[in-house]
Every structure is written in C-alpha cells, then in structure tokens.
Write a protein that holds these residues in place. Structure first.
Motif, short mmCIF file in Angstrom:
data_model
loop_
_atom_site.label_atom_id
_atom_site.label_comp_id
_atom_site.label_asym_id
_atom_site.label_seq_id
_atom_site.Cartn_x
_atom_site.Cartn_y
_atom_site.Cartn_z
N PRO A 40 -37.16 -39.48 -11.19
CA PRO A 40 -37.17 -38.38 -12.18
C PRO A 40 -36.63 -38.84 -13.53
O PRO A 40 -35.93 -39.86 -13.61
CB PRO A 40 -36.25 -37.36 -11.54
N ASP A 41 -36.89 -38.10 -14.54
CA ASP A 41 -36.42 -38.41 -15.88
C ASP A 41 -35.02 -37.82 -16.05
O ASP A 41 -34.85 -36.60 -16.11
CB ASP A 41 -37.38 -37.82 -16.92
N GLU A 42 -34.01 -38.69 -16.12
CA GLU A 42 -32.63 -38.24 -16.20
C GLU A 42 -31.97 -38.60 -17.52
O GLU A 42 -30.74 -38.47 -17.66
CB GLU A 42 -31.81 -38.85 -15.05
N GLY A 43 -32.75 -39.07 -18.48
CA GLY A 43 -32.17 -39.37 -19.78
C GLY A 43 -32.68 -40.68 -20.33
O GLY A 43 -33.57 -41.32 -19.77
N PRO A 44 -32.12 -41.12 -21.45
CA PRO A 44 -32.56 -42.36 -22.08
C PRO A 44 -32.22 -43.58 -21.22
O PRO A 44 -31.25 -43.59 -20.48
CB PRO A 44 -31.77 -42.38 -23.40
N LEU A 45 -33.05 -44.62 -21.35
CA LEU A 45 -32.84 -45.83 -20.56
C LEU A 45 -31.50 -46.51 -20.87
O LEU A 45 -30.92 -47.16 -20.00
CB LEU A 45 -33.98 -46.83 -20.83
N ALA A 71 -14.91 -46.92 -7.03
CA ALA A 71 -14.60 -46.83 -8.46
C ALA A 71 -15.86 -47.06 -9.30
O ALA A 71 -16.11 -46.31 -10.28
CB ALA A 71 -13.53 -47.86 -8.81
N LEU A 72 -16.67 -48.06 -8.98
CA LEU A 72 -17.88 -48.33 -9.75
C LEU A 72 -18.87 -47.18 -9.69
O LEU A 72 -19.47 -46.79 -10.71
CB LEU A 72 -18.54 -49.62 -9.25
N VAL A 73 -19.04 -46.62 -8.49
CA VAL A 73 -19.97 -45.50 -8.34
C VAL A 73 -19.49 -44.28 -9.12
O VAL A 73 -20.28 -43.60 -9.80
CB VAL A 73 -20.15 -45.16 -6.84
N MET A 74 -18.20 -43.99 -9.07
CA MET A 74 -17.69 -42.82 -9.80
C MET A 74 -17.79 -43.03 -11.30
O MET A 74 -18.17 -42.11 -12.04
CB MET A 74 -16.24 -42.56 -9.38
N VAL A 75 -17.47 -44.23 -11.79
CA VAL A 75 -17.54 -44.50 -13.24
C VAL A 75 -18.98 -44.38 -13.73
O VAL A 75 -19.26 -43.74 -14.77
CB VAL A 75 -16.96 -45.89 -13.55
N ALA A 76 -19.93 -45.01 -13.00
CA ALA A 76 -21.33 -44.97 -13.42
C ALA A 76 -21.87 -43.54 -13.38
O ALA A 76 -22.55 -43.10 -14.33
CB ALA A 76 -22.17 -45.87 -12.52
N GLY A 77 -21.58 -42.80 -12.32
CA GLY A 77 -22.09 -41.43 -12.22
C GLY A 77 -21.49 -40.51 -13.25
O GLY A 77 -22.20 -39.67 -13.84
N THR A 78 -20.19 -40.64 -13.48
CA THR A 78 -19.53 -39.78 -14.47
C THR A 78 -20.03 -40.08 -15.88
O THR A 78 -20.27 -39.17 -16.69
CB THR A 78 -18.01 -39.97 -14.39
N ALA A 79 -20.21 -41.37 -16.19
CA ALA A 79 -20.71 -41.73 -17.52
C ALA A 79 -22.10 -41.16 -17.75
O ALA A 79 -22.39 -40.62 -18.83
CB ALA A 79 -20.73 -43.25 -17.65
N GLN A 80 -22.97 -41.26 -16.74
CA GLN A 80 -24.32 -40.71 -16.91
C GLN A 80 -24.28 -39.20 -17.03
O GLN A 80 -25.04 -38.61 -17.81
CB GLN A 80 -25.21 -41.13 -15.74
N THR A 81 -23.37 -38.56 -16.30
CA THR A 81 -23.27 -37.09 -16.37
C THR A 81 -22.82 -36.64 -17.75
O THR A 81 -23.34 -35.67 -18.31
CB THR A 81 -22.30 -36.60 -15.30
N VAL A 82 -21.81 -37.35 -18.30
CA VAL A 82 -21.29 -36.96 -19.61
C VAL A 82 -22.29 -37.25 -20.72
O VAL A 82 -22.49 -36.43 -21.64
CB VAL A 82 -19.95 -37.68 -19.87
N LEU A 83 -22.96 -38.41 -20.65
CA LEU A 83 -23.86 -38.82 -21.72
C LEU A 83 -25.26 -38.24 -21.59
O LEU A 83 -25.99 -38.15 -22.59
CB LEU A 83 -23.96 -40.34 -21.79
#
Length: 381
Positions: A40-45, A71-83
């Motif tokens: 799915p389209d979840e935002g810019p590449l 830690a890596l999974v939470m950081v990556a997921g949170t960053a994508q959610t915020v941005l």
C-alpha cells in the motif's frame, strides 16, 4: 543431503544465525518491493524505504540480541508514523509479530515482560496517532504471540533438561557397568592367581624331593587357569556382543560354590560347606552375588590366613539369603598383600541388590564375612 542442509542451516553469517539472515533478507525484499510499488501507499519513499529496511534488518538480532531488534522496530515504526503514517502492510505486521515472539522466547521472563509491554504500548500509540481503532486486535494478537514465545522457551528448556538427564543416565550406566566388570575381573583373576600361586609353590617344592607328587599341583594349576580363561572369555563375549545375541547366558551361582570349596581345600585352605536352600527360586543376580562373595572371601582367607580352616554357610530364608564365610587364625602370616578392592567389591555387590556385607575380625583372631542379600526385587532409588 539432509545432513548437509542441517549443517548449513546451523552456520553463522557475519555473526548471525543463517536462518535469521535468510528470514531478514526475504522480508526485506518483500518490503522494498511493496514500498517501491506503492502497495500500500504509506507515504514518500524517503520515509517508507528506510523504515522498511531498518525494520526488516532488525530481524537479524531477533535471537542474538532481541532488545536491539525491539528498539530498531519501534524507532522505525514510530518515525514513519510521525513523518507519514503508521506501517499497515502485511510484511510490517509479520515483522512485529516475529519480534514479539522472539523477545518472549529468548529473553528472561522479567525482561521479556517489560520489553513486550513496551512494544505493545508503542504499537497502541502508533494506532492512536494514526486514528486507528484496532486496539483490541493489537492486544490479543501480540499478547498471544508473547505467550507463545514463553511456551516455546519453556518447551526448549524441558527438551534440554531431558537431553541432559539422558546423557547423565547414559554416563551413570557406563560407570556402573565399568564397576561391575572391574568387580568380576577382580574376583576371577584374584581367586585364580591365588590358587595358581599356592599350587605352583607346592609343585616347586615337590619337584626337588618327589617329582611324581608335583603332578597334582600342576593339574590344579591347569584346571584353575582353564576355568579363569573360560570366565574371562565369557565376560569378553558379553562386552563384544549385543544382549539379544546371548540369550540365557549362564553365570556361576550357589551350585558352583562347592567347586570353590574343593579348590580352596586343594590349595591348602581346609574348607567346609553348609548349604541350606528352600524350594523357592533364588534370583539370578543374588545367585551370582553369593558365588562372587564366597569366591572373594576364600581368596582373602587363602591370602591372609594361609593354612587356616574356613567354613562356608549359605542359608536361604523367606525373604533373604545369608552367606557367611569364617576363617580361623593362621599359624603363619600371609606373604601376599591385598589391593583393598575385595571387601569394597563385595559391599558394592550387596548394596546393588539392596543388601549389605559385614566384614570384621572374630574373637579368636580369625575373620568373618557375612552377606545379607534380599530375595525380593529391589530397584536403586
């Protein structure tokens, strides 16, 4: 082929288990394809592609260091959610599910509970920031995965414990078998060599004065050596052959004690025998133990009380077999020293059957060995 696959599966690549490398690479390829195709389209590449690479690469540490993976999974997921928006693809769900299972399966219980709670809380926050409504689904799915991981850890612990106990049981069986063989060899060799030594001395003395009288001791030496070789060969056959190939192999028992008494008398130790048995059968293990105890006792009597008379008594009662060997005081001191294994071996034989052996001097300067062997089945505790 199967063994080669198993060996390659146990290998490490760059310090990571090969299965984890393969899993991370496969999910990373799926994630990159999903992001590039926008399905799915979840935002810019610029946001989704690094998040996908970091999230899937975190699986490399799922067993080596589960906290790093979390830690890596939470950081990556949170960053994508915020941005942009929270990850909602199937590959992202699979990554989170594997990480939750791994932290529960490979971390201690307390640390696993804390890490699992933090990961679940972060997922709930991401769902709230994305205005989602799947709170119950997140709790049920990841709570179930945590429990599954703990069950897997418990099962693996039980398997390791069972394997360790099996190895310990095999080692104990080997040790017990070595002790049994050592006792049998000691009894056979010590008894036979003692008889041969005495008869050889008698033959040597007879050769100087009356060579014809040396025939009897030489005959006794020959028969004793043959009997010893037969018993030793029988032991070696048992060691070199499976039990199924040796059905009903005979062992010496109470019926053969008369031969021990005759051999002791011929070797210069006057011995008498009193056997009182009932009609009840004697278990084979008890039968053999009685023979070996009498054999060792007569050997010790001949070695330490040369020329002194010995009395052998075997009495069967309702629940036990009593074996008693008493030798008198010798007029001359024995010339041979003992190894110290004889009495210890007799005690081990009796204790293995649930009985006991008492060995102590008598009031007239002799020595008495009394063995009490139960006739009922008994298993070591």
């Amino acid at each position: 082929m199967r063994q080669a696959i198993a060996r390659s599966w146990r290998r490490s690549l760059w310090g990571f288990p090969a299965p984890d490398v393969a899993l991370a690479a496969a999910l990373c390829a799926v994630a990159i394809a999903s992001v590039l195709t926008g399905n799915p389209d979840e935002g810019p590449l610029a946001v989704t592609l690094p998040a996908a690479v970091v999230s899937t690469a975190a699986l490399l540490w799922r067993r080596r260091s589960p906290l790093v993976a979390v830690a890596l999974v939470m950081v990556a997921g949170t960053a994508q959610t915020v941005l942009s928006q929270s990850p909602g693809s199937l590959w992202s769900l699979a990554v989170h599910a594997i990480v939750m299972y791994s932290l529960a399966a490979y971390l201690p219980e307390g640390l696993a509970a804390i890490a699992g709670a933090v990961l679940t809380a972060v997922l709930l926050v991401q769902e709230r920031l994305d205005n989602g409504v799947d709170y119950v689904f997140i709790l049920l799915l990841f709570g179930g995965l945590w429990l599954l991981g703990r069950a897997s850890r418990l099962w693996r612990g039980r398997v390791r414990t069972a394997e360790r106990r099996q190895r310990e049981a095999a080692h104990l069986a080997v040790v017990e078998e070595r002790l049994r063989i050592a006792r049998d060899l000691h009894d056979v060799v010590a008894h036979s060599l003692s008889v041969i030594a005495v008869q050889a001395g008698a033959a040597e003395a007879a050769l100087g004065s009356s060579p014809a009288r040396a025939a009897a001791p030489v005959h006794a030496i020959r028969e004793t050596a043959r009997a010893a070789l037969t018993e030793i060969r029988s032991m070696l056959d048992v060691l070199r052959t499976d039990d199924d190939d040796l059905p009903g192999r005979a062992s010496p028992g109470i019926a053969a004690i008369a031969g021990l008494v005759d051999a002791a008398s011929a070797a210069g130790t006057p011995a008498s025998l009193d056997v009182r048995l009932t009609d009840a059968p004697v278990p084979p293990a008890v039968d053999l133990a009685a023979y070996r105890i009498v054999q060792e006792s007569l050997t010790n009597a001949r070695r330490h009380a040369a020329g002194a008379p010995a009395a052998v008594a075997v009495e069967q009662q309702q629940d036990r077999l009593t074996v008693r060997v008493v030798n008198g005081r010798s007029a001359a001191a024995a010339t041979a020293g003992g190894s110290g294994y004889g009495i210890a071996g007799m005690r081990e034989r009796a204790e293995a059957l649930g009985g006991r052996v008492e060995a102590q001097p008598t009031g007239d300067g002799g020595f008495a060995v009394t063995a009490l062997l139960p006739l009922t089945p008994w298993r070591h505790g």
